[in-house]
Scaffold this motif. Structure first.
Motif, PDB file in Angstrom:
ATOM      1  N   ALA A  47       0.835  -1.202   0.000  1.00 53.85           N
ATOM      2  CA  ALA A  47       0.000   0.000   0.000  1.00 53.85           C
ATOM      3  C   ALA A  47       0.871   1.253   0.000  1.00 53.85           C
ATOM      4  O   ALA A  47       0.503   2.286  -0.589  1.00 53.85           O
ATOM      5  CB  ALA A  47      -0.924  -0.006   1.216  1.00 53.85           C
ATOM      6  N   ARG A 315     -11.543   1.183  -1.906  1.00 53.39           N
ATOM      7  CA  ARG A 315     -11.904  -0.079  -2.559  1.00 53.39           C
ATOM      8  C   ARG A 315     -12.301   0.147  -4.017  1.00 53.39           C
ATOM      9  O   ARG A 315     -11.811  -0.548  -4.927  1.00 53.39           O
ATOM     10  CB  ARG A 315     -13.060  -0.743  -1.795  1.00 53.39           C
ATOM     11  N   TYR A 331      -5.082   4.769   0.476  1.00 53.61           N
ATOM     12  CA  TYR A 331      -4.568   3.414   0.276  1.00 53.61           C
ATOM     13  C   TYR A 331      -3.779   2.936   1.495  1.00 53.61           C
ATOM     14  O   TYR A 331      -3.951   1.801   1.953  1.00 53.61           O
ATOM     15  CB  TYR A 331      -3.691   3.357  -0.971  1.00 53.61           C
ATOM     16  N   LEU A 335      -6.150   0.013   2.509  1.00 53.84           N
ATOM     17  CA  LEU A 335      -5.913  -1.184   1.708  1.00 53.84           C
ATOM     18  C   LEU A 335      -5.567  -2.418   2.551  1.00 53.84           C
ATOM     19  O   LEU A 335      -6.054  -3.524   2.252  1.00 53.84           O
ATOM     20  CB  LEU A 335      -4.819  -0.944   0.669  1.00 53.84           C
ATOM     21  N   VAL A 349      -3.852  -5.881  -5.829  1.00 50.09           N
ATOM     22  CA  VAL A 349      -2.796  -5.037  -5.273  1.00 50.09           C
ATOM     23  C   VAL A 349      -1.456  -5.391  -5.899  1.00 50.09           C
ATOM     24  O   VAL A 349      -0.672  -4.501  -6.268  1.00 50.09           O
ATOM     25  CB  VAL A 349      -2.750  -5.187  -3.740  1.00 50.09           C
TER      26      VAL A 349
END
Length: 756
Positions: A47, A315, A331, A335, A349
């Motif tokens: 992230a 998301r 993020y 995330l 990802v």
């Protein structure tokens, strides 16, 4: 040189195999390194690679909302923990080295930072705003200025610029018209590719290569009513035919990143639009790089009414295909939990991180984390005399002579008194235009300084401000009138301030502020010859004495050498040769206005206006059309010839025309070729620019200009969003603007005429 690009539309939708992102394009060691890193990264570190934050190691104050700014101490801790992949909008080698040391030497995996910035039309040397430079109708000039910008930006510790803006802009109320190449798809596509090539150079690993980021994907220039951050309601055909080709051209030229638009398209914000960012961009267009969000645009999905909260916004953005979140921090905050909960697959990802790491690999950051971080380069490559000279050249090539009754050029040796009147005569604060915040305004050359340097006797120049940019001055008009009466000629410097163009600067009325119009009318009433020097970042609707002046020049925001460039044109040191990349309307209410519009079923023909497609106060023409621009000499076109009246399906026809300089000065003309498809399964524009060539001739000289047209030049987006060309009759015009010109016709055949 003839600019002959047959595949601009196709480039938007076909495979771009030259991009270095498929695994086979990397050495095995590079692939292994990226795979190893992804295998060892925690979800927090992944992230982090997907997070871009404001650079507090070398702070600047760019024109963005001050949201989520962290001080250097806190940001240092985030870098050490691997929670940042990119920093942006700081410059300076010392700060860049501090930040990179932390990433490479103190973070767990040692992944280098990507350092980015908004270098839109200059770092320290400021070049004309992109719209002005597009008026040169010379993409090679844009490539040269982008190369100079890359040399300066990379010397200041940057790897990437958030440019070029390639949005086709057809509503002059929109403030960001100033950042692009105007209203035409063909011209915009050529400039998009040229700027990418200039920024990136021939070798991405060189320390003077600057990654390009064409933006804003997609159709941001089509926001309703020209309202910044607004919505876009657009057909798939228009999206693909008008707004995607410049992106395709930029990607084909090697752009490795792009930025999602702030706006929504057909009800879905671009930042959350998987159909746009994944199916179209990655699927059809084969883009292999990575996608930035715009500044906090993922968080703004909440205000759009598309996301419930920050977590939902993160998301939606990552699932749509936004690889790197800018400034919001969504993020890094959300995330990890989204992946752990199963709301976002780890594979999604990993794909995003891989794209980012491949970009860092492509520019050599893993092999040399300190590329573009050199004290010697910082001392020697920024604001050089060569760059200043190029800025002056670009500025003179950007000035459009809109009208001239013979008062220009001025005679430098003649002892004539000149009154420079208007709020921009001695103004340095508005030379550069928007998005030039790294430049030193004290080093810009204003109009007065440029004139004094060019005049044999600077004492013949008098100056009267007359009014403020947006308000009257006590006694200002009276002083200006007295200066005008005492002069032989008036130079009226009026227009927009730089904060009237750019992001978040939409205008409902694209005219001079009333105080400036009153000043113009007052000084014009003296009866002295008046030359208007417009400063602006969009097309303007001109009225009254400004529109009827003896000469009018579009001088835009020209950058560091503005004053010298304007003087070069006024005194004839350089012959004006620029052409309008946007149409100047008669009235603000005509917007959106663009030359390649549709005919309608009731066009105005032979001046018949009753029950026709027109306004009651004006018709559908432009005061100054796209492609218009005068010279100090006179050019004429004749002897238009087509090599054949029939264009076979898989062949080409040659179009030739003779250009003659009938004047007594050397000059340059841009010869423009337009077509029209007379009958098609989708209604077609009244004209479309397909070719252009700049020609320089001495007095009395002539040259045969040659263009080649093939079926691919006649293609359009038809039913089912397919790129097609249809047999039938086509008009062709060769002229000096999008209006008038020499006319001929040819027929496209699906087979040989005798077999059709």
């Amino acid at each position: 040189m003839t600019i002959d690009r047959r595949t601009l539309l196709a480039a938007a939708l076909t495979g771009l195999a030259a991009l270095p992102f498929p695994r086979r394009a990397f050495a095995a060691a590079d692939v292994a390194r990226v795979d190893d890193l992804i295998g060892r990264m925690t979800i927090e570190e992944k992230a982090g690679q997907m997070t871009c934050l404001t650079d507090s190691f070398r702070p600047y104050n760019p024109p963005n909302p001050q949201v989520g700014i962290q001080d250097e101490k806190r940001l240092s801790d985030e870098v050490r923990r691997g929670r940042v992949g990119c920093l942006f909008n700081g410059i300076g080698v010392a700060g860049a080295r501090r930040a990179q040391d932390l990433a490479v030497k103190e973070s767990r995996l040692g992944i280098p930072l990507l350092l980015a910035g908004d270098v839109i039309h200059g770092l320290k040397t400021i070049f004309p705003v992109p719209l002005a430079e597009a008026a040169s109708f010379d993409p090679s000039l844009a490539q040269r200025t982008a190369r100079a910008m890359a040399q300066e930006a990379s010397a200041a510790g940057l790897h990437l610029t958030f440019a070029p803006m390639v949005d086709v802009a057809r509503d002059q109320r929109w403030g960001r018209v100033v950042e692009g190449a105007g209203e035409d798809v063909y011209l915009g596509s050529l400039f998009a590719a040229a700027r990418v090539r200039g920024f990136q150079g021939r070798d991405l690993r060189r320390d003077d290569s600057l990654l390009a980021c064409p933006k804003h994907f997609a159709a941001y220039g089509a926001v309703a009513a020209g309202l910044e951050y607004g919505s876009v309601d657009i057909s798939d055909e228009t999206l693909r035919e008008t707004h995607l080709p410049p992106f395709g051209s930029a990607f084909a030229a090697g752009a490795l990143t792009t930025m999602a638009a702030f706006s929504e398209i057909n009800g879905v914000p671009a930042t959350a639009d998987r159909e746009l960012l994944t199916d179209l961009l990655r699927g059809e267009m084969k883009f292999r790089g990575f996608v930035f969000s715009d500044y906090t645009a993922d968080e703004e999905l909440i205000a759009h009414g598309y996301a419930e909260d920050e977590r939902d916004a993160a998301r939606l953005a990552v699932l749509a295909g936004v690889d790197m979140s800018m400034q919001s921090g969504l993020y890094i905050r959300h995330l990890p939990d989204l992946v752990r909960s199963g709301a976002v697959p780890m594979e999604t990802v990993d794909v995003a991180v891989r794209r980012i790491l491949y970009v860092k690999t492509a520019i050599g950051l893993f092999d040399n984390p300190y590329r573009s971080i050199s004290e010697d380069a910082e001392k020697t490559r920024i604001a050089t005399p060569a760059h200043r000279a190029l800025s002056r050249e670009a500025a003179t090539r950007s000035i459009v002579l809109l009208q001239n009754s013979g008062v220009l050029p001025l005679d430098r040796g003649k002892r004539q008194k000149i009154a420079l009147i208007g709020p921009f005569g001695e103004d340095r604060a508005n030379l550069y235009g928007p998005w030039a915040f790294y430049g030193d305004k004290e080093k810009g050359v204003d109009i007065a300084a440029g004139l004094r340097a060019a005049m044999a006797d600077p004492a013949l120049l008098s100056i009267a401000k007359g009014c403020e940019i947006g308000a009257p001055m006590d006694g200002g008009i009276a002083q200006a009138v007295e200066a005008a009466k005492a002069a032989d000629i008036i130079l009226l410097a009026v227009g927009e301030s730089q904060d009237m163009s750019g992001e978040a600067q939409s205008r409902t009325v694209i005219e001079l502020p009333p105080a400036q119009q009153m000043l113009a009318d007052a000084v014009a009433a003296t009866g002295k010859p008046m030359i208007v020097l417009l400063r602006h970042g969009r097309a303007l609707a001109l009225h009254g004495s400004v529109a009827s002046a003896q000469a009018v020049l579009a001088t835009w925001f020209l950058g560091s050498e503005a004053g010298h460039a304007i003087a070069d044109i006024l005194f004839g040191r350089v012959d004006p040769s620029a052409k309008l990349p946007v149409s100047f309307p008669w009235e603000s209410g005509q917007e959106p206005f663009f030359y390649d519009r549709k005919s309608t079923g009731r066009p105005v023909v032979d001046n018949r206006t009753e029950y026709r497609a027109r306004y009651t106060t004006t018709d559908n023409s432009a005061r100054y059309p796209f492609g218009h621009g005068l010279s100090y000499t006179t050019f004429a076109l004749d002897k238009l010839k087509l090599s054949d009246k029939a264009l076979r399906w898989d062949r080409a026809i040659e179009v030739t025309v003779r250009l003659t300089n009938n004047g007594d000065r050397r000059g340059s003309e841009v010869v423009q070729l337009y077509i029209r498809d007379r009958v098609a399964s989708r209604t077609r524009p009244v004209r479309e620019l397909k070719r252009m060539e700049r020609v320089t001739l001495g007095p009395g000289e002539s040259k045969i200009v040659r263009f080649s047209l093939s079926r691919t030049d006649l293609q359009f987006v038809g039913a089912g969003s397919r790129i097609i060309a249809e047999p039938g009759l086509f008009d062709v015009w060769v002229g000096q603007s999008s209006v008038g010109g020499l006319h001929a016709q040819f027929t496209l055949y699906a087979a040989e005429p005798n077999k059709a």
